[in-house]
Enzyme design. Structure first.
Site, mmCIF file in Angstrom:
data_model
loop_
_atom_site.group_PDB
_atom_site.id
_atom_site.type_symbol
_atom_site.label_atom_id
_atom_site.label_comp_id
_atom_site.label_asym_id
_atom_site.label_seq_id
_atom_site.Cartn_x
_atom_site.Cartn_y
_atom_site.Cartn_z
ATOM 1 N N LYS A 65 -4.968 9.011 -30.098
ATOM 2 C CA LYS A 65 -5.277 7.979 -29.134
ATOM 3 C C LYS A 65 -6.674 8.202 -28.572
ATOM 4 C CE LYS A 65 -0.552 8.449 -27.392
ATOM 5 N NZ LYS A 65 -0.148 9.867 -27.462
ATOM 6 N N ASP A 115 -14.007 18.890 -33.674
ATOM 7 C CA ASP A 115 -13.910 20.217 -33.076
ATOM 8 C C ASP A 115 -13.913 21.214 -34.242
ATOM 9 O OD1 ASP A 115 -13.481 21.987 -30.885
ATOM 10 O OD2 ASP A 115 -11.352 21.999 -31.266
ATOM 11 N N ASP A 174 -7.939 13.715 -23.742
ATOM 12 C CA ASP A 174 -6.891 14.054 -22.780
ATOM 13 C C ASP A 174 -6.842 15.530 -22.441
ATOM 14 O OD1 ASP A 174 -5.779 14.685 -25.463
ATOM 15 O OD2 ASP A 174 -3.996 15.206 -24.301
#
Ligand code: IMP
Length: 176
Positions: free
Chosen positions: A43, A103, A159
């Site tokens: 998301k 990442d 998040d």
């Protein structure tokens, strides 16, 4: 917002808007005359994708793909799976994967292999953020918004334990 006071601004709303405008213009130039399909990785990339698409002056289509990586919040285990697949085939399409952050690179390396097997005409990556210090598998992203240091970032889609996605800027947790 709960927890927002624990954040320092890393990338401001203004800087996000400016850079996303540049990325949209670049994509519009590179894909002139074509109709790319924008694949949003859920998301985390939702907010970035929504703003980026409005800066692309082409007849794009949008699809979404859910990915999940087993592991805790701050470290990827390397075991990645698709939790929600694309709604349409991408054979012969020009695909632009829109991701929040590269990442370790494990998620995108897996996704690239998976989508390439579906025989798109072309496939490129557009990631808002890149943390080169954490690379485990190098992935070539044609479009990168910002290269950042090895800090855990939240906001603008990213998040912290599923929260803080709606913080309007990219922030870092103070003293983290
Ligand atoms: P990967 O390690 O490149 O496979 O990244 C996998 C996913 O981890 C990214 O798409 C993000 O959703 C999440 N992630 C990595 N770094 C951060 C971070 O600093 N904050 C929030 N989520 C992150």
């Amino acid at each position: 917002m709960d927890g927002i006071e624990k954040l320092d601004v890393l990338i401001s709303v203004k800087d996000l808007k400016r850079r996303i405008g540049e990325l949209g213009a670049e994509i519009s130039r590179d894909y002139a005359g074509r109709e790319p399909v924008i694949v949003c990785v859920l998301k985390g990339a939702l907010f970035f994708m929504a703003d980026l698409c409005r800066e692309i002056d082409l007849p794009i289509t949008i699809d979404t793909l859910g990915m999940s990586s087993y592991g805790d919040q701050t470290s990827s285990s390397g075991v990645v799976r698709i939790t929600q697949d694309l709604s349409k085939p991408i054979v012969d399409r020009d695909v632009i994967i829109v991701e929040d952050i590269i990442d370790t690179g494990l998620t995108l390396a897996f996704l690239l292999d998976n989508l390439r097997a579906r025989k798109p005409r072309s496939i490129e990556i557009c990631s808002l953020l890149h943390k080169p210090a954490r690379t485990r598998i190098p992935v070539q992203a044609k479009y990168i918004g910002f290269t950042i240091e090895d800090r855990f970032v939240v906001g603008y889609g990213l998040d912290w334990e599923q929260k803080m996605r709606n913080v309007p800027f990219v922030g870092v947790v103070r003293d983290a």
